[in-house]
Scaffold this motif. Structure first.
Motif, PDB file in Angstrom:
ATOM      1  N   GLN A 194    -127.341  -5.796  51.985  1.00 19.65           N
ATOM      2  CA  GLN A 194    -127.019  -5.582  53.397  1.00 19.65           C
ATOM      3  C   GLN A 194    -125.817  -4.647  53.558  1.00 19.65           C
ATOM      4  OE1 GLN A 194    -128.563  -6.634  56.179  1.00 19.65           O
ATOM      5  NE2 GLN A 194    -127.025  -5.781  57.579  1.00 19.65           N
ATOM      6  N   LEU A 195    -124.872  -4.732  52.631  1.00 16.37           N
ATOM      7  CA  LEU A 195    -123.607  -3.998  52.768  1.00 16.37           C
ATOM      8  C   LEU A 195    -123.569  -2.689  51.995  1.00 16.37           C
ATOM      9  CD1 LEU A 195    -121.241  -7.074  52.419  1.00 16.37           C
ATOM     10  CD2 LEU A 195    -121.522  -5.677  54.480  1.00 16.37           C
ATOM     11  N   ARG A 196    -124.615  -2.335  51.275  1.00 16.38           N
ATOM     12  CA  ARG A 196    -124.552  -1.188  50.368  1.00 16.38           C
ATOM     13  C   ARG A 196    -124.273   0.125  51.095  1.00 16.38           C
ATOM     14  NH1 ARG A 196    -129.593  -0.754  46.991  1.00 16.38           N
ATOM     15  NH2 ARG A 196    -128.492   1.126  46.323  1.00 16.38           N
ATOM     16  N   ASP A 197    -124.649   0.245  52.353  1.00 21.37           N
ATOM     17  CA  ASP A 197    -124.394   1.487  53.099  1.00 21.37           C
ATOM     18  C   ASP A 197    -123.205   1.366  54.049  1.00 21.37           C
ATOM     19  OD1 ASP A 197    -126.548   2.877  51.918  1.00 21.37           O
ATOM     20  OD2 ASP A 197    -127.962   1.941  53.309  1.00 21.37           O
ATOM     21  N   HIS A 198    -122.526   0.234  54.018  1.00 25.68           N
ATOM     22  CA  HIS A 198    -121.368   0.023  54.880  1.00 25.68           C
ATOM     23  C   HIS A 198    -120.212   0.903  54.388  1.00 25.68           C
ATOM     24  CE1 HIS A 198    -118.001  -1.963  56.869  1.00 25.68           C
ATOM     25  NE2 HIS A 198    -118.862  -2.624  57.624  1.00 25.68           N
ATOM     26  N   ASN A 206    -124.057  -0.056  44.607  1.00 22.78           N
ATOM     27  CA  ASN A 206    -125.217   0.797  44.351  1.00 22.78           C
ATOM     28  C   ASN A 206    -126.243  -0.030  43.583  1.00 22.78           C
ATOM     29  OD1 ASN A 206    -124.350   0.806  41.591  1.00 22.78           O
ATOM     30  ND2 ASN A 206    -122.934   2.479  42.087  1.00 22.78           N
ATOM     31  N   ASP A 207    -127.350   0.585  43.214  1.00 20.46           N
ATOM     32  CA  ASP A 207    -128.417  -0.166  42.542  1.00 20.46           C
ATOM     33  C   ASP A 207    -127.910  -0.856  41.279  1.00 20.46           C
ATOM     34  OD1 ASP A 207    -130.265   0.529  44.442  1.00 20.46           O
ATOM     35  OD2 ASP A 207    -131.153   2.165  43.284  1.00 20.46           O
ATOM     36  N   GLU A 208    -127.132  -0.121  40.476  1.00 18.62           N
ATOM     37  CA  GLU A 208    -126.671  -0.682  39.210  1.00 18.62           C
ATOM     38  C   GLU A 208    -125.676  -1.824  39.433  1.00 18.62           C
ATOM     39  OE1 GLU A 208    -126.102  -1.182  35.042  1.00 18.62           O
ATOM     40  OE2 GLU A 208    -127.710  -0.498  36.367  1.00 18.62           O
ATOM     41  N   VAL A 346    -118.370  -9.179  55.387  1.00 13.20           N
ATOM     42  CA  VAL A 346    -119.265  -9.976  54.541  1.00 13.20           C
ATOM     43  C   VAL A 346    -119.855 -11.117  55.362  1.00 13.20           C
ATOM     44  CG1 VAL A 346    -119.447 -11.407  52.480  1.00 13.20           C
ATOM     45  CG2 VAL A 346    -118.022  -9.354  52.445  1.00 13.20           C
ATOM     46  N   CYS A 347    -119.020 -11.704  56.229  1.00 12.13           N
ATOM     47  CA  CYS A 347    -119.515 -12.760  57.115  1.00 12.13           C
ATOM     48  C   CYS A 347    -120.600 -12.213  58.040  1.00 12.13           C
ATOM     49  CB  CYS A 347    -118.350 -13.333  57.927  1.00 12.13           C
ATOM     50  SG  CYS A 347    -118.797 -14.765  58.924  1.00 12.13           S
ATOM     51  N   ASP A 348    -120.380 -11.034  58.582  1.00  8.85           N
ATOM     52  CA  ASP A 348    -121.385 -10.422  59.464  1.00  8.85           C
ATOM     53  C   ASP A 348    -122.686 -10.156  58.708  1.00  8.85           C
ATOM     54  OD1 ASP A 348    -119.574 -10.505  61.526  1.00  8.85           O
ATOM     55  OD2 ASP A 348    -119.021  -8.386  61.386  1.00  8.85           O
ATOM     56  N   ALA A 349    -122.575  -9.749  57.460  1.00 10.50           N
ATOM     57  CA  ALA A 349    -123.770  -9.524  56.640  1.00 10.50           C
ATOM     58  C   ALA A 349    -124.531 -10.836  56.456  1.00 10.50           C
ATOM     59  CB  ALA A 349    -123.377  -8.941  55.283  1.00 10.50           C
TER      60      ALA A 349
END
Length: 385
Positions: A194-198, A206-208, A346-349
Motif C-alpha cells: 500500500q505504501l510503496r508509492d508513498h 520496492n519489490d525486493e 502506516v495507520c492510514d495504510a
C-alpha cells in the motif's frame, strides 16, 4: 575416424541454389566432410528450416527466381530460431557493393562464382569451426545461467528453512501460535504494498525490499525464546519487574540474529531487516515505546509496519485466557493510536486495507489444536515450583 573427421560429419550444411548443376557441384565437393541438405529455391529453403534439425551453415545463392538470397537471409536473421546460423553467399555478383550489401544483411562470408574448390572448403571449414565454438560458449552460458538460478533457489530455500526453524523454535516457548507468525507476515506485506508509492516510503519499499520484509517478519519475536517461562507464559498482567524482563526480548532477538549473521561472516539483507523488526517493533511514534524510546522517523520503517501488524493481531487473537476482540473494535483501537502509537501514514495504510487484514485473519485463524497447545503450556507453568 579421426577427431577432425568426426567433427565434419557432425556438421550439416544447407546448400541453396536454383541451378541443378551448382547444387550437384557443391554436394559433390562437400559430401565427404559434411552432411548435406539441398534446396533449389528460397521458398524451399525456408520450408527445410522449419524442421526440427537446423543446419550448422547455409551456402546461399543470391540471384534466384521468387525469393532472392538477400530476402532469404533477411528473413532468417530476423527469426530468433535461425538468426545464429552462419550464411555464406555464393554468387556471380562480384562488385564490391554487392559483397558489402551481403555482409550488411548478416552473412559471414561472400564467395563469387565460378568457385575455387579449395577456397570454398577452407572458408566453409573456418565458419563451421567458428559456429562450433560459438555453440559451445552459448551452451556453457546457458548451463551457467541455469546453475546460478539453481544455486539461487537453493540459497533462498535455505534462508526460508532457517527462518522457519528459528521462528518455530520461539513458537515452542510462546503461548502464541505459528498462525500468528503467518498472519503478521501477510499483514506487513499488505502495508508495504500500500505504501510503496508513498513519497515518504518509496525510497525504501520496492519489490525486493517487500520480499525481504515478508521473509524476515517471522523473526520479530525470536527474542522471546530467552524469556523465562513464568513470565513468557503468564496469563495475567506482568508486575513491573516482570515487564522489564519481558521488554528485553527485543534486544535478545536482535542479538540472536546478529550472532547468526556474525557466524556467516557476511552481511545478509533479510537478516538486517529482521534485526530492525525484532529490536524496534515495540517502539511508538510518540517515543513512549521500548527498548530505545525512539520516536517518529527515527524508528525503522520495517519496525513501524510490524508495530501495526503485531498490535492488530494481538487484539483479535483468542487465547485460552481471553477471547479475541471483534475486528471492528481492533480497527478502532488502531485508529485511535494514529500519531501516538503508530506512524500516521502506516495507520492510514492499515485503515485503507482493513478488509484484507480481516481476510488474512480468517484464512490463518487459530484452530482448536492451537488452543489446546496454549492450555498445555499454561498448565506446565502452573505446575512449576
Amino acid at each position: 575416424m579421426s577427431a577432425e573427421q568426426s567433427h565434419y560429419h557432425r556438421a550439416t550444411i544447407l546448400v541453396v541454389d536454383d541451378t541443378p548443376d551448382n547444387l550437384m557441384l557443391m554436394t559433390d565437393l562437400l559430401k565427404d566432410r559434411y552432411r548435406i541438405k539441398a534446396a533449389n529455391s528460397g521458398e524451399k529453403a525456408l520450408r527445410v528450416l522449419q524442421g526440427d534439425s537446423l543446419p550448422d551453415l547455409i551456402l546461399l545463392d543470391v540471384m534466384m527466381p521468387g525469393l532472392s538470397g538477400h530476402e532469404v537471409a533477411s528473413l532468417l536473421k530476423h527469426d530468433p530460431r535461425t538468426c545464429d546460423i552462419p550464411i555464406i553467399f555464393l554468387t556471380a555478383l562480384a562488385a564490391i557493393e554487392d559483397e558489402i550489401h551481403g555482409l550488411e544483411l548478416g552473412a559471414v562470408d561472400y564467395i563469387t562464382k565460378p568457385i575455387s574448390p579449395p577456397l570454398v572448403l577452407a572458408r566453409v571449414d573456418t565458419q563451421i569451426k567458428i559456429k562450433a565454438a560459438a555453440d559451445f560458449l552459448r551452451d556453457q552460458n546457458d548451463y551457467l545461467e541455469q546453475e546460478v538460478e539453481r544455486r539461487t533457489r537453493e540459497v533462498m530455500a535455505i534462508q526460508d528453512v532457517t527462518i522457519q526453524a528459528m521462528a518455530s523454535l520461539a513458537e515452542t516457548r510462546d503461548n502464541e501460535t505459528g498462525n500468528h507468525i503467518r498472519r503478521t507476515q501477510h499483514y506487513v506485506k499488505v502495508l508495504a504494498e500500500q505504501l510503496r508509492d508513498h513519497p515518504r516510503f518509496r525510497h525504501f519499499l520496492n519489490d525486493e525490499t517487500i520480499r525481504l520484509l515478508f521473509k524476515s517478519a517471522p523473526l520479530h519475536d525470536i527474542g522471546k525464546i530467552g524469556i523465562p517461562d513464568h513470565i513468557l507464559l503468564k496469563p495475567g498482567r506482568f508486575t513491573e519487574e516482570e515487564f522489564e524482563i519481558m521488554k528485553t526480548h527485543t534486544t535478545l532477538g536482535r542479538d540472536a540474529i546478529q550472532h547468526a549473521e556474525d557466524q556467516l561472516g557476511i552481511r545478509v539483507d533479510f537478516l538486517c531487516l529482521a534485526k530492525e523488526i525484532a529490536y524496534s517493533h515495540q517502539e511508538k511514534w510518540d517515543g513512549s515505546g521500548y527498548p530505545q524510546g525512539l520516536a517518529a522517523d527515527d524508528i525503522p520503517i520495517s519496525a513501524r509496519l510490524m508495530a501495526v501488524a503485531d498490535v492488530y493481531d494481538a487484539l483479535i487473537s483468542r487465547r485460552v485466557y481471553k477471547q479475541g476482540m471483534p475486528h471492528e473494535e481492533a480497527v478502532e483501537i488502531i485508529r485511535q493510536g494514529r500519531g501516538s502509537h503508530f506512524d500516521p501514514d502506516v495507520c492510514d495504510a492499515f485503515l485503507a486495507n482493513v478488509g484484507q487484514f480481516q481476510a488474512i485473519a480468517e484464512r490463518f485463524a487459530d484452530s482448536d489444536q492451537d488452543m489446546a497447545r496454549q492450555l498445555a503450556a499454561l498448565e506446565r507453568i502452573a505446575q512449576d515450583p
